[in-house]
Design a protein around this motif. Structure first.
Motif, short mmCIF file in Angstrom:
data_model
loop_
_atom_site.label_atom_id
_atom_site.label_comp_id
_atom_site.label_asym_id
_atom_site.label_seq_id
_atom_site.Cartn_x
_atom_site.Cartn_y
_atom_site.Cartn_z
N ASN A 69 0.83 -1.21 0.00
CA ASN A 69 0.00 0.00 0.00
C ASN A 69 0.86 1.26 0.00
OD1 ASN A 69 -2.35 1.56 0.02
ND2 ASN A 69 -2.44 1.62 2.27
N ILE A 70 1.78 1.34 -0.93
CA ILE A 70 2.66 2.51 -1.06
C ILE A 70 2.33 3.24 -2.36
CG2 ILE A 70 5.04 3.25 -1.44
CD1 ILE A 70 5.87 0.91 0.38
N ASN A 71 2.05 4.52 -2.24
CA ASN A 71 1.79 5.37 -3.39
C ASN A 71 3.13 5.87 -3.93
OD1 ASN A 71 1.11 7.36 -5.22
ND2 ASN A 71 -0.42 8.33 -3.91
N VAL A 72 3.53 5.40 -5.10
CA VAL A 72 4.84 5.76 -5.65
C VAL A 72 4.90 7.21 -6.09
CG1 VAL A 72 5.33 3.39 -6.37
CG2 VAL A 72 4.22 4.96 -7.97
N TYR A 73 3.75 7.88 -6.14
CA TYR A 73 3.72 9.29 -6.50
C TYR A 73 3.62 10.20 -5.29
CZ TYR A 73 3.27 7.74 -11.28
OH TYR A 73 3.51 7.13 -12.49
N SER A 74 3.77 9.63 -4.11
CA SER A 74 3.72 10.42 -2.89
C SER A 74 4.79 9.93 -1.91
CB SER A 74 2.33 10.32 -2.25
OG SER A 74 2.24 11.13 -1.10
N TYR A 126 17.05 6.79 8.27
CA TYR A 126 15.82 7.55 8.04
C TYR A 126 14.62 6.81 8.66
CZ TYR A 126 11.89 9.81 5.69
OH TYR A 126 10.71 10.46 5.43
N VAL A 127 14.55 5.50 8.41
CA VAL A 127 13.44 4.72 8.95
C VAL A 127 13.48 4.71 10.47
CG1 VAL A 127 12.45 2.39 9.11
CG2 VAL A 127 13.20 3.29 6.90
N LEU A 128 14.65 4.50 11.04
CA LEU A 128 14.77 4.45 12.49
C LEU A 128 14.47 5.80 13.13
CD1 LEU A 128 18.00 2.26 12.78
CD2 LEU A 128 15.64 1.52 13.12
N ALA A 158 10.64 3.76 1.41
CA ALA A 158 9.21 3.69 1.73
C ALA A 158 8.79 2.25 2.04
CB ALA A 158 8.39 4.24 0.56
N MET A 159 9.27 1.29 1.27
CA MET A 159 8.93 -0.10 1.54
C MET A 159 9.54 -0.58 2.84
SD MET A 159 8.79 -2.03 -2.16
CE MET A 159 10.46 -1.65 -2.68
N LEU A 160 10.79 -0.18 3.11
CA LEU A 160 11.45 -0.59 4.35
C LEU A 160 10.69 -0.04 5.55
CD1 LEU A 160 13.92 -2.03 5.59
CD2 LEU A 160 15.11 0.18 5.52
N GLN A 161 10.18 1.17 5.43
CA GLN A 161 9.43 1.78 6.53
C GLN A 161 8.16 0.98 6.83
OE1 GLN A 161 9.14 6.28 7.91
NE2 GLN A 161 8.26 5.99 5.89
N THR A 162 7.44 0.59 5.79
CA THR A 162 6.22 -0.19 6.00
C THR A 162 6.54 -1.57 6.56
OG1 THR A 162 5.06 0.96 4.21
CG2 THR A 162 4.19 -1.18 4.87
N LEU A 163 7.56 -2.22 6.03
CA LEU A 163 7.94 -3.53 6.55
C LEU A 163 8.36 -3.45 8.02
CD1 LEU A 163 9.99 -5.12 3.61
CD2 LEU A 163 7.73 -5.79 4.43
N SER A 164 9.02 -2.36 8.40
CA SER A 164 9.50 -2.22 9.77
C SER A 164 8.36 -2.11 10.77
CB SER A 164 10.39 -0.97 9.89
OG SER A 164 11.50 -1.07 9.04
N THR A 165 7.25 -1.54 10.34
CA THR A 165 6.11 -1.39 11.25
C THR A 165 5.10 -2.52 11.11
OG1 THR A 165 5.03 0.05 9.62
CG2 THR A 165 6.34 1.12 11.34
N ALA A 316 -0.58 -9.32 14.35
CA ALA A 316 -1.75 -8.54 14.75
C ALA A 316 -2.05 -7.40 13.78
CB ALA A 316 -1.55 -7.99 16.16
N SER A 317 -1.01 -6.87 13.14
CA SER A 317 -1.20 -5.72 12.24
C SER A 317 -1.47 -6.13 10.80
CB SER A 317 0.04 -4.82 12.28
OG SER A 317 1.16 -5.48 11.70
N PHE A 318 -1.41 -7.43 10.51
CA PHE A 318 -1.49 -7.87 9.12
C PHE A 318 -2.86 -7.61 8.51
CE2 PHE A 318 -1.97 -11.50 5.99
CZ PHE A 318 -1.17 -10.93 5.02
#
Length: 388
Positions: A69-74, A126-128, A158-165, A316-318
């Motif tokens: 669920n990542i918007n590549v234009y944002s 950046y993610v941390l 952006a993908m690493l940030q989503t995977l991390s959470t 739980a977040s899946f």
């Protein structure tokens, strides 16, 4: 231990015009799923986990963001080095990245690798910094480098940030207690399928530590073939966050005869399991892991072990991630929403040869090639069939 691949489907025709190979059929299905409004994420997930995965880097750069669920234009601005010296994990990240040269393609020029390593440091920090509740672990950089090589700095971040959470969240606590809890799911899965093998492993006292690097790096640290790593990432990105545990259990199950033939002691069994054969059949592994997931769903596994283990935050977040991915707009709609009419990409008739050429762009260009590459995909099956 070579296992013959399953027979590939043959399609006599599609839309009454073409005789297609299984590969071209999959490309058409992916294209149609990406251009549905909303995007057909379930078809994309099936394409990612079924034989062959997502086939190539250009397709991954289009599909992986939709799975998360990542918007590549944002996307956020490109991470910079300004946060380095002040971050608590900077020194550890620096050391790990400096040692990561084996994760980059063989033959890559040293200057290019050094640039990518600097980007990798910025990406991780950046993610941390964006999520102070997350704690770095050794092996996190192995996940990050796979995303960087596939998607480039901004999209990879952006993908690493989503995977991390989400998928990796269990490993990013201040202690390893939750990581140990996730590892502890391994033996019950083996016991459910092969009680004799489970008993042998218990007698050997090998524990589950042999699978630690498999789970926290999504096997990126232990596999030398980058294509094998990408194939597993296709699978994991499209699946439940506990899938790497099921994959580890299935990997042990597939080597049952080897394990039972070795000495029943910790050093012997640990050494055997940590050395994954070069010819390991990954398509068979993925297929059987899917069956294991269906036979013993994560919800059932968590209920069985809920009294003595921490609950998985990732699991739980899946569900919320699944729901959010179902509401995505296709990229051509997103582009129209953010691109002024005067800046739109040229039409097909204006510059066909230039657009065709983008399919030869290497993966190292990453997100910079994304907007142009996706335009070629949006032309439809006629173009796709001529490219493969």
């Amino acid at each position: 231990m070579k296992v013959p691949p399953p027979p590939r489907p043959k399609f006599s025709s599609i839309r009454g015009r073409w005789s297609l190979s299984w590969r071209k059929q999959k490309l058409v299905q992916i294209h149609e799923a990406l251009t549905c409004d909303p995007v057909d994420v379930e078809t994309l997930r099936e394409a990612a986990v079924s034989e062959g995965g997502l086939l190539c880097q250009e397709i991954r750069r289009r599909v992986w963001p939709k799975l998360l669920n990542i918007n590549v234009y944002s996307l956020a601005p490109k991470p910079g080095p300004s946060i380095r010296s002040n971050h608590r994990d900077y020194n550890q990240v620096l050391m790990d990245v400096r040692r990561s040269f084996k994760r980059f393609p063989r033959g890559m020029a040293e200057a290019e690798r050094c640039v990518l390593q600097e980007q990798l440091i910025d990406m991780i920090l950046y993610v941390l910094s964006s999520h102070p509740e997350l704690h770095y672990y050794q092996g996190f950089h192995d996940v990050a480098v796979t995303l960087l090589l596939t998607a480039g700095l901004r999209l990879g971040t952006a993908m690493l940030q989503t995977l991390s959470t989400h998928h990796l969240r269990d490993f990013m606590d201040p202690t390893m207690e939750r990581t140990r809890s996730v590892l502890s799911y391994l033996m019950p899965l083996i016991q459910s399928e092969r009680p004799a093998l489970h008993d042998f492993l218990l007698r050997s006292e090998v524990g589950c530590i042999f699978a630690l690097s498999w789970l926290i790096t999504w096997y990126g640290h232990v596999l030398s073939d980058f294509h094998q790593v990408l194939r597993l990432y296709d699978f994991f990105l499209a699946s439940h966050p506990l899938t790497p545990v099921y994959c580890a259990a299935q990997m042990v199950l597939m080597r049952e005869s080897e394990v039972l033939q070795c000495d029943c002691d910790m050093p012997s069994v640990h050494q055997l399991l940590t050395k994954i054969p070069l010819d390991f059949p990954y398509e068979t592994l993925i297929s059987r892991t899917r069956s294991l997931l269906q036979g013993h769903p994560p919800s059932e596994l968590e209920r069985q072990t809920s009294l003595q283990r921490l609950k998985s935050i990732s699991a739980a977040s899946f569900r919320s991630l699944q729901i959010s991915t179902a509401q995505q707009r296709p990229d051509f709609v997103l582009r129209q929403q953010v691109t002024p009419p005067s800046e739109e990409l040229p039409t097909r008739s204006q510059n066909t040869l230039v657009k065709l050429a983008v399919w030869g762009i290497s993966a190292s260009l990453g997100a910079a090639a994304l907007a142009v590459t996706q335009t070629a995909l949006e032309w439809g099956p006629d173009l796709l069939l001529g490219l493969f």
